[in-house]
Design a protein around this motif. Sequence first.
Motif, mmCIF file in Angstrom:
data_model
loop_
_atom_site.group_PDB
_atom_site.id
_atom_site.type_symbol
_atom_site.label_atom_id
_atom_site.label_comp_id
_atom_site.label_asym_id
_atom_site.label_seq_id
_atom_site.Cartn_x
_atom_site.Cartn_y
_atom_site.Cartn_z
ATOM 1 N N ILE A 214 0.886 -1.275 0.007
ATOM 2 C CA ILE A 214 -0.110 -0.033 0.048
ATOM 3 C C ILE A 214 1.222 1.057 0.036
ATOM 4 C CG2 ILE A 214 -1.866 1.375 1.551
ATOM 5 C CD1 ILE A 214 -2.566 -1.558 2.138
ATOM 6 N N ALA A 215 1.261 2.095 -1.123
ATOM 7 C CA ALA A 215 1.558 3.388 -1.512
ATOM 8 C C ALA A 215 0.837 4.710 -1.145
ATOM 9 C CB ALA A 215 2.249 3.146 -2.286
ATOM 10 N N TRP A 217 1.128 8.791 -2.582
ATOM 11 C CA TRP A 217 1.526 9.148 -3.877
ATOM 12 C C TRP A 217 2.815 10.002 -4.079
ATOM 13 C CZ3 TRP A 217 1.655 14.127 -2.336
ATOM 14 C CH2 TRP A 217 1.283 14.565 -1.525
ATOM 15 N N ASN A 218 3.482 10.228 -2.744
ATOM 16 C CA ASN A 218 3.911 11.409 -3.526
ATOM 17 C C ASN A 218 5.693 11.061 -4.042
ATOM 18 O OD1 ASN A 218 4.918 10.275 -1.123
ATOM 19 N ND2 ASN A 218 6.007 11.611 0.083
ATOM 20 N N LYS A 241 -1.747 -1.974 -4.847
ATOM 21 C CA LYS A 241 -3.157 -0.666 -4.262
ATOM 22 C C LYS A 241 -1.903 0.352 -4.513
ATOM 23 C CE LYS A 241 -4.639 1.507 -2.505
ATOM 24 N NZ LYS A 241 -5.133 3.539 -2.652
ATOM 25 N N GLU A 244 -4.607 6.454 -4.960
ATOM 26 C CA GLU A 244 -5.821 7.032 -5.547
ATOM 27 C C GLU A 244 -5.445 8.797 -6.665
ATOM 28 O OE1 GLU A 244 -6.487 6.440 -2.824
ATOM 29 O OE2 GLU A 244 -7.740 5.669 -1.843
ATOM 30 N N GLY A 294 3.084 5.849 4.056
ATOM 31 C CA GLY A 294 1.512 6.458 4.307
ATOM 32 C C GLY A 294 1.393 7.272 5.803
ATOM 33 N N SER A 295 0.481 7.608 5.679
ATOM 34 C CA SER A 295 -0.060 8.299 7.114
ATOM 35 C C SER A 295 0.200 7.789 8.394
ATOM 36 C CB SER A 295 -1.410 9.479 6.368
ATOM 37 O OG SER A 295 -1.659 8.213 6.990
ATOM 38 N N MET A 323 5.624 6.093 7.890
ATOM 39 C CA MET A 323 4.978 6.548 8.727
ATOM 40 C C MET A 323 5.373 8.385 8.047
ATOM 41 S SD MET A 323 2.341 4.773 11.109
ATOM 42 C CE MET A 323 3.549 5.206 11.628
ATOM 43 N N GLY A 324 4.890 9.071 8.797
ATOM 44 C CA GLY A 324 5.312 11.022 8.462
ATOM 45 C C GLY A 324 6.090 11.227 9.072
ATOM 46 N N CYS A 356 7.975 13.470 2.970
ATOM 47 C CA CYS A 356 8.057 12.729 4.894
ATOM 48 C C CYS A 356 9.303 13.556 5.123
ATOM 49 C CB CYS A 356 8.103 11.524 4.174
ATOM 50 S SG CYS A 356 9.596 10.422 3.923
ATOM 51 N N GLU A 452 2.405 17.424 10.935
ATOM 52 C CA GLU A 452 2.810 17.190 9.855
ATOM 53 C C GLU A 452 2.123 17.523 9.064
ATOM 54 O OE1 GLU A 452 2.402 12.923 7.489
ATOM 55 O OE2 GLU A 452 4.634 14.022 6.728
HETATM 56 P P1 NAD Z 1 -2.094 7.982 3.609
HETATM 57 O O1 NAD Z 1 -1.797 7.815 4.727
HETATM 58 O O2 NAD Z 1 -3.154 9.236 3.178
HETATM 59 O O3 NAD Z 1 -2.495 6.717 2.128
HETATM 60 C C1 NAD Z 1 -1.510 5.788 1.942
HETATM 61 C C2 NAD Z 1 -2.523 4.868 1.140
HETATM 62 O O4 NAD Z 1 -2.698 4.352 1.938
HETATM 63 C C3 NAD Z 1 -2.924 4.830 0.046
HETATM 64 O O5 NAD Z 1 -2.436 3.836 -0.837
HETATM 65 C C4 NAD Z 1 -3.913 4.770 0.389
HETATM 66 O O6 NAD Z 1 -5.126 4.527 -0.239
HETATM 67 C C5 NAD Z 1 -4.145 3.363 1.288
HETATM 68 N N1 NAD Z 1 -4.791 3.985 2.678
HETATM 69 C C6 NAD Z 1 -6.063 4.826 3.078
HETATM 70 N N2 NAD Z 1 -6.675 4.415 4.529
HETATM 71 C C7 NAD Z 1 -6.741 3.437 4.285
HETATM 72 C C8 NAD Z 1 -7.484 2.182 4.939
HETATM 73 N N3 NAD Z 1 -7.916 1.896 6.227
HETATM 74 N N4 NAD Z 1 -6.501 0.528 4.885
HETATM 75 C C9 NAD Z 1 -5.786 0.328 4.168
HETATM 76 N N5 NAD Z 1 -4.621 2.028 3.257
HETATM 77 C C10 NAD Z 1 -5.209 3.268 2.993
HETATM 78 O O7 NAD Z 1 -1.216 8.813 2.877
HETATM 79 P P2 NAD Z 1 -0.559 9.596 1.520
HETATM 80 O O8 NAD Z 1 -1.012 11.044 1.548
HETATM 81 O O9 NAD Z 1 -0.807 9.039 0.286
HETATM 82 O O10 NAD Z 1 0.652 9.443 2.075
HETATM 83 C C11 NAD Z 1 1.629 10.635 2.303
HETATM 84 C C12 NAD Z 1 1.781 10.035 3.715
HETATM 85 O O11 NAD Z 1 2.646 9.650 3.730
HETATM 86 C C13 NAD Z 1 2.626 11.723 4.763
HETATM 87 O O12 NAD Z 1 1.753 11.014 6.163
HETATM 88 C C14 NAD Z 1 4.160 10.815 4.769
HETATM 89 O O13 NAD Z 1 5.242 11.311 5.554
HETATM 90 C C15 NAD Z 1 4.059 9.716 4.367
HETATM 91 N N6 NAD Z 1 5.126 9.047 3.567
HETATM 92 C C16 NAD Z 1 6.379 8.174 4.643
HETATM 93 C C17 NAD Z 1 7.036 8.051 3.943
HETATM 94 C C18 NAD Z 1 8.452 7.531 4.479
HETATM 95 O O14 NAD Z 1 9.375 6.741 4.091
HETATM 96 N N7 NAD Z 1 8.674 7.319 6.252
HETATM 97 C C19 NAD Z 1 7.865 8.303 2.269
HETATM 98 C C20 NAD Z 1 6.312 9.209 1.451
HETATM 99 C C21 NAD Z 1 5.569 9.044 2.874
#
Ligand code: NAD
Length: 573
Positions: A214-215, A217-218, A241, A244, A294-295, A323-324, A356, A452
């Motif tokens: 699960i990835a 977008w950034n 996945k 979006e 992700g977040s 995460m963030g 991030c 964040e």
């Molecule tokens: P997000 O958490 O909103 O979404 C990430 C992924 O999770 C998406 O594919 C989304 O569809 C999926 N998702 C959403 N709800 C879900 C659920 N309930 N169950 C399973 N999957 C679900 O994050 P984002 O807006 O895409 O990315 C930005 C965040 O990612 C920021 O907080 C950033 O700091 C973090 N990030 C961290 C790193 C790292 O290496 N630590 C790298 C890049 C981005």
Amino acid sequence: MNGVAAAVPAAPSDSAAGTAAATVDFSRNGATREMPSVDTYKNALLTNFVYPESQEKMRTALREVRARFGQKYPLVIDGREVWTDKLLPSLNPSAPDQIVGFVAEAGIPEAESAAKAARRAFQTWGRTPFEERCQLLERVAAILDRRRFELSAVEVFEVGKAWAEADGDIREAMDFCLFYAYQMRLRGNPRLTQHVPGEESYQHHWPRGVALVIAPWNFPLAILCGMVTAALVTGNTVIMKPAEPSAVLGALLMEIFEEAGVPPGVLNCLHGRGSVIGAYLVDHPDVEMIAFTGSREVGLRIWESAGKTRPGQRELKRVVCEMGGKNAIIVDSDADLDETIVDTIYSAFGYQGQKCSACSRLIVLEENYERVMQRLLAAAASLRVGNPEDPGITVGPVIDETAYRRIQEIVERGKTEATLAFQATHIPEKGYFIPPTIFTGVKPEMTLSQCEIFGPVLSVLKARDLDDAIRIANDTDYALTAGFFSRSPANIERIKAELVAGNVYVNRSCTGAVVGRHPFGGFKMSGGGTKAGDGDYLLNFLVPRVVTENIMRHGFAPEATPEYRAEFLWPPR
Ligand code: NAD
């Protein structure tokens, strides 16, 4: 993960390439560092847009990609294209009336089919020699390289990256393929644990099974590709996945894996709502592991949910969770400001602060405060905000309307808590553009210091001395990146020991981690403590085994065939 690397001096691993094992005295803190004994991995190259021919290739790619706006992309399950009755549009954040492409939206039935397909394919893929899996990754890297200008152009349109940032993401994706293949070859064979008479113990690994990737977008290709390749090269099958807002790039990555010859079912691509299909698959008994970036909000939910054992589940689910961050740079009283200002501006506003690793807190020692602020505000005024199709743009749009509204709210609230010291004035009217913004008079407990923001907003905090600065820097829930600018060797050594972050950078930007050179990832609420772009990262995707045999003669006959002896390498069917 991090985007384009700023120019930095050659890392020790570069200069040591090809030399024999050596131990370098790291005497100031009594530590030593091992230099690698074999050639180190050589990273893929970045495109240099200074050259007119590179610029021309990029302009052509932008034209060609624009000409195919609106194209539709399917789900891929078990090697087959799957269309559903719902199409999700992916918009250009610089001009949201433009649809870059549409993807078929998966629901629960498609998620279920993907889980079944991945489980079936695991029977063969888990037993495929690692050399074949490494070669698949190398073919993917070659295709990424062949299509790099096209893919960079899609990144400009779909996620609003400036040219060099987009190219950096493709380069990082290539590096993940090549580096994980390189690492798998180093680790793929069973290892004799010790030489003792009469007994042999071999340690080796089995893949875990089905991995759900699960990835975010950034870093739309790099992070997706990094998690997918780590899972595949270790013998797992994958349901990927993409996020979006970067669904078209996810679909193109799937296309590239198919061209490279990934067998049916080994990699399946599902587009759709993370809260629907993502959440469903996290809990699925056929999914053995989840690689998530992700977040914090979503990551913690996945971490908790995957911890519950459900009927039919075979394994304790492994979660890789990145995460963030709320990353700080500290500026010492003797810092070289030429370096500090350029690198801070890049760390805070590169890709609109949507990394991030981005710097969102600048902590300046009182003694130096006026000088730093004068230079910082002057430099911020030189940022060019606009549509990143134009190569001179340094700050593009934020990803979508939700992010735009959320960041605007934070800025408005910031104006009531702190002092608005800078806000860019020339920004396009159309599109999700947030002007680069700097707040001063920020206190450690404020929202500006703790949450964040993930946008082009920098908070400046004043510290009495280095003790105070370190305390402020460490006073967050996160521990991802941190930076320090100083000319004092003693202070630099303190910082190396005391800054609480997964990646600490001294006298350089705090973004731009390079695969293999800067294994990347945080702890505390920034992640589970794993490092992407590191050989050990592969261990997350593997189950370790040891087979011990008493080899004193027992009168066995006949000799086991080599094929039979190799059997223990593979998981049972
Ligand atoms: P997000 O958490 O909103 O979404 C990430 C992924 O999770 C998406 O594919 C989304 O569809 C999926 N998702 C959403 N709800 C879900 C659920 N309930 N169950 C399973 N999957 C679900 O994050 P984002 O807006 O895409 O990315 C930005 C965040 O990612 C920021 O907080 C950033 O700091 C973090 N990030 C961290 C790193 C790292 O290496 N630590 C790298 C890049 C981005």
